[in-house]
Scaffold this motif. Sequence first.
Motif, PDB file in Angstrom:
ATOM      1  N   ASP A 297       0.827  -1.214   0.000  1.00  0.00           N
ATOM      2  CA  ASP A 297       0.000   0.000   0.000  1.00  0.00           C
ATOM      3  C   ASP A 297       0.858   1.259   0.000  1.00  0.00           C
ATOM      4  O   ASP A 297       0.612   2.199  -0.756  1.00  0.00           O
ATOM      5  CB  ASP A 297      -0.945   0.014   1.211  1.00  0.00           C
ATOM      6  N   VAL A 298       1.889   1.257   0.855  1.00  0.00           N
ATOM      7  CA  VAL A 298       2.802   2.402   0.905  1.00  0.00           C
ATOM      8  C   VAL A 298       3.537   2.536  -0.424  1.00  0.00           C
ATOM      9  O   VAL A 298       3.684   3.641  -0.959  1.00  0.00           O
ATOM     10  CB  VAL A 298       3.809   2.255   2.070  1.00  0.00           C
ATOM     11  N   ALA A 299       3.980   1.399  -0.976  1.00  0.00           N
ATOM     12  CA  ALA A 299       4.707   1.426  -2.255  1.00  0.00           C
ATOM     13  C   ALA A 299       3.838   2.005  -3.363  1.00  0.00           C
ATOM     14  O   ALA A 299       4.313   2.801  -4.187  1.00  0.00           O
ATOM     15  CB  ALA A 299       5.182   0.027  -2.630  1.00  0.00           C
ATOM     16  N   ASN A 300       2.563   1.632  -3.390  1.00  0.00           N
ATOM     17  CA  ASN A 300       1.648   2.183  -4.401  1.00  0.00           C
ATOM     18  C   ASN A 300       1.511   3.694  -4.252  1.00  0.00           C
ATOM     19  O   ASN A 300       1.540   4.433  -5.242  1.00  0.00           O
ATOM     20  CB  ASN A 300       0.273   1.513  -4.308  1.00  0.00           C
ATOM     21  N   ASP A 301       1.373   4.156  -3.015  1.00  0.00           N
ATOM     22  CA  ASP A 301       1.263   5.604  -2.776  1.00  0.00           C
ATOM     23  C   ASP A 301       2.526   6.328  -3.216  1.00  0.00           C
ATOM     24  O   ASP A 301       2.459   7.369  -3.883  1.00  0.00           O
ATOM     25  CB  ASP A 301       1.005   5.890  -1.293  1.00  0.00           C
ATOM     26  N   LEU A 302       3.683   5.772  -2.855  1.00  0.00           N
ATOM     27  CA  LEU A 302       4.947   6.424  -3.202  1.00  0.00           C
ATOM     28  C   LEU A 302       5.216   6.356  -4.704  1.00  0.00           C
ATOM     29  O   LEU A 302       5.811   7.270  -5.280  1.00  0.00           O
ATOM     30  CB  LEU A 302       6.104   5.802  -2.416  1.00  0.00           C
ATOM     31  N   PHE A 303       4.770   5.270  -5.340  1.00  0.00           N
ATOM     32  CA  PHE A 303       4.906   5.150  -6.796  1.00  0.00           C
ATOM     33  C   PHE A 303       4.109   6.260  -7.477  1.00  0.00           C
ATOM     34  O   PHE A 303       4.601   6.934  -8.386  1.00  0.00           O
ATOM     35  CB  PHE A 303       4.418   3.771  -7.251  1.00  0.00           C
ATOM     36  N   GLN A 304       2.867   6.462  -7.026  1.00  0.00           N
ATOM     37  CA  GLN A 304       2.032   7.529  -7.610  1.00  0.00           C
ATOM     38  C   GLN A 304       2.651   8.893  -7.369  1.00  0.00           C
ATOM     39  O   GLN A 304       2.694   9.736  -8.275  1.00  0.00           O
ATOM     40  CB  GLN A 304       0.624   7.469  -7.025  1.00  0.00           C
ATOM     41  N   GLU A 305       3.161   9.093  -6.155  1.00  0.00           N
ATOM     42  CA  GLU A 305       3.793  10.375  -5.846  1.00  0.00           C
ATOM     43  C   GLU A 305       5.014  10.609  -6.730  1.00  0.00           C
ATOM     44  O   GLU A 305       5.248  11.712  -7.223  1.00  0.00           O
ATOM     45  CB  GLU A 305       4.204  10.409  -4.371  1.00  0.00           C
TER      46      GLU A 305
END
Length: 198
Positions: free
Chosen positions: A47-55
């Motif tokens: 979940d964190v990786a997805n958020d950071l990927f989008q950012e």
Amino acid sequence: MSTIKSMTDEELALAYIDGNNRAFDELLSRNQDKIFTYIMYNVKNEDVANDLFQETFLKVIHKLQNRQYNDSGKFICWVNRIAHNVVIDYYRSQKNDKVVDASKDNDLSLIKSASLMGDSRENELTNNQTLKDIVSLMNMLPAAQREVVYMRYFQNLSFKEIAEETQVSINTSLGRMRYALLNMRKLLREHEINLSLE
């Protein structure tokens, strides 16, 4: 004129800057797996990786639109540097001074090791254990050393590319690798681990 598929990443980035949105779609499809894997390796939370990927890609778009990219180096290195900074910012916001948080239940789900496996089930089990041991050893290293080992052996980056991504000199990258290998050898002896791939 080149078709989108035949253009280099650097040409695609410049085409996007000039208003070709399809060029960015191609850039994203070519590089998203590498960038997501890099982020996931560092945060170990999907979940964190997805958020950071989008950012990361929001920052990439913003920088491209503001013409903050030049084609003096590899596009993937430029994006990886942005992802690296996003990960660092995330850990700072979590009041954590580590770039990479080693977890006890680390697995090899992000490392494609099928090409290293032998045909027999016994070899497969031995090789899986060896790769798990290698990752465990890596996770015992200081963050800067762990990062350079990962970039060199799992992302196949050159020391020049590693230096660019981590914003240090090539000599510093080489030094970190040297100390990482020395530390891993020491850990092998201390834990009496015998590494061998069949």
